[in-house]
Design a protein around this motif. Sequence first.
Motif, mmCIF file in Angstrom:
data_model
loop_
_atom_site.group_PDB
_atom_site.id
_atom_site.type_symbol
_atom_site.label_atom_id
_atom_site.label_comp_id
_atom_site.label_asym_id
_atom_site.label_seq_id
_atom_site.Cartn_x
_atom_site.Cartn_y
_atom_site.Cartn_z
ATOM 1 N N GLU A 191 0.819 -1.212 0.000
ATOM 2 C CA GLU A 191 0.000 0.000 0.000
ATOM 3 C C GLU A 191 0.858 1.270 0.000
ATOM 4 O OE1 GLU A 191 -2.175 -0.152 3.721
ATOM 5 O OE2 GLU A 191 -0.423 0.478 4.870
ATOM 6 N N CYS A 192 0.246 2.367 -0.428
ATOM 7 C CA CYS A 192 0.851 3.695 -0.322
ATOM 8 C C CYS A 192 0.287 4.321 0.948
ATOM 9 C CB CYS A 192 0.482 4.568 -1.526
ATOM 10 S SG CYS A 192 1.141 4.025 -3.097
ATOM 11 N N ARG A 193 1.033 4.216 2.044
ATOM 12 C CA ARG A 193 0.591 4.806 3.316
ATOM 13 C C ARG A 193 1.344 6.106 3.524
ATOM 14 N NH1 ARG A 193 -2.374 3.446 7.751
ATOM 15 N NH2 ARG A 193 -2.716 1.377 6.869
ATOM 16 N N LEU A 194 0.588 7.182 3.666
ATOM 17 C CA LEU A 194 1.150 8.514 3.818
ATOM 18 C C LEU A 194 1.519 8.780 5.273
ATOM 19 C CD1 LEU A 194 -1.628 10.093 1.601
ATOM 20 C CD2 LEU A 194 0.703 9.546 0.875
ATOM 21 N N ALA A 195 2.289 9.835 5.526
ATOM 22 C CA ALA A 195 2.749 10.171 6.869
ATOM 23 C C ALA A 195 1.599 10.543 7.792
ATOM 24 C CB ALA A 195 3.757 11.316 6.804
ATOM 25 N N GLY A 196 0.474 10.913 7.229
ATOM 26 C CA GLY A 196 -0.726 11.268 7.977
ATOM 27 C C GLY A 196 -1.834 11.520 6.983
ATOM 28 N N PRO A 197 -3.047 11.811 7.437
ATOM 29 C CA PRO A 197 -4.129 12.091 6.496
ATOM 30 C C PRO A 197 -3.777 13.285 5.596
ATOM 31 C CG PRO A 197 -4.991 11.758 8.710
ATOM 32 C CD PRO A 197 -3.493 11.856 8.832
ATOM 33 N N CYS A 198 -3.993 13.115 4.309
ATOM 34 C CA CYS A 198 -3.679 14.146 3.310
ATOM 35 C C CYS A 198 -4.921 14.461 2.487
ATOM 36 C CB CYS A 198 -2.576 13.656 2.365
ATOM 37 S SG CYS A 198 -0.977 13.427 3.147
ATOM 38 N N ASN A 199 -5.021 15.705 2.032
ATOM 39 C CA ASN A 199 -6.101 16.105 1.135
ATOM 40 C C ASN A 199 -5.849 15.496 -0.241
ATOM 41 O OD1 ASN A 199 -7.015 17.675 3.246
ATOM 42 N ND2 ASN A 199 -6.261 19.599 2.396
ATOM 43 N N VAL A 200 -6.849 14.794 -0.765
ATOM 44 C CA VAL A 200 -6.718 14.185 -2.089
ATOM 45 C C VAL A 200 -7.052 15.241 -3.141
ATOM 46 C CG1 VAL A 200 -7.601 12.396 -3.626
ATOM 47 C CG2 VAL A 200 -7.280 11.891 -1.191
ATOM 48 N N LEU A 201 -6.096 15.467 -4.068
ATOM 49 C CA LEU A 201 -6.269 16.499 -5.096
ATOM 50 C C LEU A 201 -6.635 15.935 -6.456
ATOM 51 C CD1 LEU A 201 -3.278 18.874 -4.296
ATOM 52 C CD2 LEU A 201 -5.660 19.081 -3.605
ATOM 53 N N GLY A 202 -6.116 14.768 -6.806
ATOM 54 C CA GLY A 202 -6.374 14.210 -8.129
ATOM 55 C C GLY A 202 -5.458 13.045 -8.417
ATOM 56 N N ARG A 203 -5.124 12.873 -9.732
ATOM 57 C CA ARG A 203 -4.327 11.731 -10.165
ATOM 58 C C ARG A 203 -3.308 12.136 -11.214
ATOM 59 N NH1 ARG A 203 -4.515 7.124 -8.445
ATOM 60 N NH2 ARG A 203 -3.547 6.254 -10.283
ATOM 61 N N LEU A 204 -2.177 11.432 -11.175
ATOM 62 C CA LEU A 204 -1.194 11.567 -12.249
ATOM 63 C C LEU A 204 -1.778 10.938 -13.494
ATOM 64 C CD1 LEU A 204 2.012 10.569 -10.265
ATOM 65 C CD2 LEU A 204 1.381 12.865 -11.033
ATOM 66 N N ASP A 205 -1.514 11.525 -14.657
ATOM 67 C CA ASP A 205 -2.053 10.997 -15.909
ATOM 68 C C ASP A 205 -1.197 9.882 -16.494
ATOM 69 O OD1 ASP A 205 -4.107 12.854 -15.683
ATOM 70 O OD2 ASP A 205 -3.095 14.325 -16.936
#
Length: 134
Positions: A98-112
């Motif tokens: 999994e991609c586990r981030l350092a803490g909760p992050c705001n989701v902005l979008g996706r790489l194309d």
Amino acid sequence: MQTPTSMRIRIRIRISWPAGHLDASLDDTPTGQSLLKVLPLVSSARTWGEEVYFDTGVSVSRETGAREVVEPGTVVFWTDGDALALPYGPTPISRGDECRLAGPCNVLGRLDGDPGLLATVRDGDPVRVELLDA
């Protein structure tokens, strides 16, 4: 009158570093709008496992829907570090793949494109983020 989610404008950006670039499509969110105001921006890349992140100079609050585990290639904003984060695989705190981030992050979008291209970013590389023409 509210615009239906499917009708909202997507923000297109390009993220460039010495060995390559990727384009991304961002949702029209409060964090995305704050980021837009500082583009183009140049920062210094940091790596953390299979994640690239860099300071933006933007400070925003955590949004409803902030997430700690995302899919590879998700573009997120780490509010605790005022940074754009681009996970493409496991981080030091991931469980499995999994991609586990350092803490909760705001989701902005996706790489194309292929998020695996981020493996060519080296710690300290200059990174440029710019708005693409619609």
